[in-house]
Design a protein around this motif. Structure first.
Motif, short mmCIF file in Angstrom:
data_model
loop_
_atom_site.label_atom_id
_atom_site.label_comp_id
_atom_site.label_asym_id
_atom_site.label_seq_id
_atom_site.Cartn_x
_atom_site.Cartn_y
_atom_site.Cartn_z
N TYR A 61 0.81 -1.22 0.00
CA TYR A 61 0.00 0.00 0.00
C TYR A 61 0.84 1.27 0.00
N GLN A 62 1.97 1.27 0.71
CA GLN A 62 2.79 2.49 0.73
C GLN A 62 3.35 2.81 -0.65
N GLU A 63 3.91 1.80 -1.30
CA GLU A 63 4.45 2.00 -2.64
C GLU A 63 3.33 2.33 -3.64
N ASP A 64 2.19 1.65 -3.49
CA ASP A 64 1.07 1.91 -4.40
C ASP A 64 0.55 3.33 -4.24
N ALA A 69 0.28 9.08 -6.11
CA ALA A 69 0.77 10.45 -6.00
C ALA A 69 1.61 10.83 -7.22
N ASP A 70 2.36 9.86 -7.73
CA ASP A 70 3.18 10.12 -8.92
C ASP A 70 2.32 10.50 -10.12
N LEU A 71 1.06 10.02 -10.14
CA LEU A 71 0.14 10.39 -11.22
C LEU A 71 -0.73 11.59 -10.84
N SER A 72 -0.45 12.21 -9.68
CA SER A 72 -1.14 13.41 -9.21
C SER A 72 -2.60 13.17 -8.83
N PHE A 73 -2.96 11.91 -8.48
CA PHE A 73 -4.31 11.65 -7.96
C PHE A 73 -4.60 12.58 -6.79
N ASN A 74 -5.84 13.07 -6.70
CA ASN A 74 -6.27 13.77 -5.48
C ASN A 74 -7.33 12.99 -4.73
N SER A 75 -7.68 11.78 -5.22
CA SER A 75 -8.68 10.95 -4.57
C SER A 75 -8.52 9.51 -5.03
N PHE A 76 -9.02 8.59 -4.21
CA PHE A 76 -8.91 7.16 -4.52
C PHE A 76 -10.00 6.42 -3.76
N LEU A 108 -2.72 7.77 2.57
CA LEU A 108 -3.47 8.51 1.55
C LEU A 108 -3.58 9.98 1.92
N ASN A 109 -3.99 10.24 3.15
CA ASN A 109 -4.16 11.63 3.58
C ASN A 109 -2.85 12.40 3.58
N ALA A 110 -1.77 11.74 3.96
CA ALA A 110 -0.45 12.39 3.98
C ALA A 110 -0.01 12.79 2.58
N LYS A 111 -0.46 12.02 1.59
CA LYS A 111 -0.08 12.31 0.20
C LYS A 111 -1.09 13.23 -0.50
N PHE A 450 -3.13 10.56 -18.12
CA PHE A 450 -4.05 10.96 -17.07
C PHE A 450 -3.39 11.96 -16.11
N LYS A 451 -2.15 11.72 -15.79
CA LYS A 451 -1.39 12.65 -14.94
C LYS A 451 -1.37 14.05 -15.57
N ASP A 452 -1.16 14.09 -16.86
CA ASP A 452 -1.12 15.37 -17.57
C ASP A 452 -2.48 16.07 -17.53
N VAL A 453 -3.54 15.29 -17.66
CA VAL A 453 -4.90 15.85 -17.59
C VAL A 453 -5.13 16.48 -16.21
N ILE A 454 -4.76 15.75 -15.16
CA ILE A 454 -4.97 16.25 -13.80
C ILE A 454 -4.20 17.54 -13.57
N GLU A 455 -2.94 17.52 -13.95
CA GLU A 455 -2.08 18.69 -13.67
C GLU A 455 -2.49 19.91 -14.49
#
Length: 463
Positions: A61-64, A69-76, A108-111, A450-455
């Motif tokens: 879970y930590q690596e996932d 975060a590497d893809l700039s998700f703001n929710s999961f 999740l919250n920390a990221k 998708f990362k580009d779309v988010i950013e």
């Protein structure tokens, strides 16, 4: 054309506990119906893959979450496993599960990734299934207690709760159409299961309100928009009936607080009515959600029946319509389903016009491809088809939002290739590729898009 979305739009992906967590020695998780069925009915599962072999979220879970975060998700969105948290479904809480879910939510919250937490995603604890599962009214109180336990343990870490994912599926697939365990084929029992699921939903929301927890609570629905073959009255009736049974019957009770009169009349005529008490009806009418999730994958095209149903056969919604294979339809041949991006717009308009324009988000949308390794180049899956799928669905969603639909976000199914019920790993859906032999997870081309779309809060598309 440029499609822009607000800076607070939710971007991310969805999965479920059973499909992603896997098992490790000493986790003290109880058995659920999928753990049981994938072993005892192993021949029903693609390549015989069981729930032991999923995408290792329990371990990784930590690596996932860092990969999210590497893809700039703001929710999961994921779910809590009832049988992991309370192994017997009732009684003792598993301390190992409490530690895991707390740590996962903290990560999740920390990221900066908002947890969207679902309480039930098809995974009834086996101990409760042995007493009838959702057929048994006692399980409503067991679910209520489970929900209260989750709110109490994790309420300070979760702002968005959901009672069920696709509540129709445990009833329809498990008690009518022989796809999910317990493999019952009986409409009346399926109807009772669905009614008890709705009551579980209502009881959980009642507990959430009475507990004074912060945040919002809702439900995630699987909506398949229905399209008639033609405007002939017989085809229109077929579409009306398909929509009544599979969408309106559930949408109305969840979003309006009562079952449609038409469904009651039909079930009464064919002696298929479930037991519904006056107290049940009062609870339904008093229950309101804050946020609706919508899962959309395909349309349902129907036509008038071409034969009379067997009067001695199993009563089902298919007594009233035939499926229609429209000539020229665009297909995902891996799954054998039609790709129809405009369906997402049509769902958005239905919510806007028929259900009070409630706040909602796309909680699942995705494309599963078999043998995706054929698109592997330089250690990256070149999934341009997934990018095209995203562009088309998001552009139709954007149009609905421009016309006033209150859509708050979009979650792709899924973050990393996961175990998909009876199909196991046959079809791949993820932004990350899962190497089944090594467990390595590597980003696909669509993930970077998708990362580009988010950013950039949007994307450009040539129409």
């Amino acid at each position: 054309m440029h499609y822009s979305f607000s800076k607070d739009f939710f971007w991310g992906a969805a999965t479920s506990a059973t499909q992603s967590e896997g098992r490790v020695e000493g986790d003290r998780k109880g058995e659920n119906i999928w753990d049981y069925a994938s072993k005892e009915y192993n021949h029903r599962f693609f390549d015989g893959v069981t729930t032991e072999q999923t995408s290792r979220f329990y371990e990784d879970y930590q690596e996932d979450i860092q990969k999210m975060a590497d893809l700039s998700f703001n929710s999961f969105r994921t779910s809590i496993s009832w049988s992991r948290l309370i192994p017997d479904g009732v009684g003792e809480v598993n301390p190992e599960a409490v530690v895991f879910y707390n740590q996962m939510l903290d990560e999740l919250n920390a990221k900066g990734i908002q947890p969207f937490i679902n309480l039930y995603h098809f995974d009834m604890p086996m101990k409760l299934q042995e007493i009838g599962g959702f057929e048994n009214r006692e399980v409503i109180q067991a679910y209520k207690k489970y929900a209260e336990t989750c709110f109490e343990l994790f309420g300070d870490k979760v702002a968005y709760w959901f009672t069920f994912n696709e509540p129709m599926i445990p009833a329809e697939a498990g008690y009518l159409h022989d796809r999910h365990y317990p493999y019952v084929v009986d409409f009346k029992r399926a109807a009772q299961v669905l009614h008890h699921i709705v009551l579980c939903h209502c009881e959980a929301i009642k507990s959430f309100r009475e507990g004074g927890y912060s945040g919002k609570i809702g439900i995630i629905m699987d909506v398949i928009p229905v399209y008639p073959r033609s405007q002939h009255p017989a085809d229109l009736y077929a579409a009306e009936m398909a929509d009544l049974f599979y969408t309106k019957s559930l949408n109305d009770v969840i979003l309006k607080g009562f079952y449609p009169e038409e469904i009651g009349e039909i079930l009464r005529k064919y002696d298929q009515l479930p037991v519904v008490t006056t107290a049940d009806k009062e609870l339904l009418s008093a229950t309101k959600i804050d946020l609706l999730g919508i899962n959309y994958y395909r349309p349902r095209r129907v036509k008038a029946r071409e034969s009379v149903p067997n009067p001695e056969g199993v009563f089902s919604p298919e007594w009233f319509y035939d499926n229609y294979e429209m000539p020229g339809r665009r297909m995902n041949t891996s799954r054998g389903i039609e790709i129809y991006p405009k369906g997402l717009y049509d769902i958005a308009k239905k919510i806007q016009n028929e259900y009070g324009n409630i706040d909602w988000f796309v909680s699942e949308n995705g494309i599963g491809i078999q043998d995706e390794e054929q698109y592997l180049q330089d250690d990256m899956v070149q999934d341009d088809y997934r990018i095209e799928f995203l562009e088309e669905h998001l552009s139709w969603l954007h149009q609905a939002m421009e016309e006033g639909s209150n859509c708050l976000g979009y979650h792709m199914w899924t973050f990393v290739d996961c175990w998909s019920w009876i199909n196991a790993f046959k079809n791949r859906y993820g932004f990350y590729r899962m190497n089944l032999e090594t467990g390595e997870k590597t980003v696909k081309k669509s993930g970077l898009w998708f990362k580009d779309v988010i950013e950039n809060q949007g994307f450009d598309k040539n129409n």
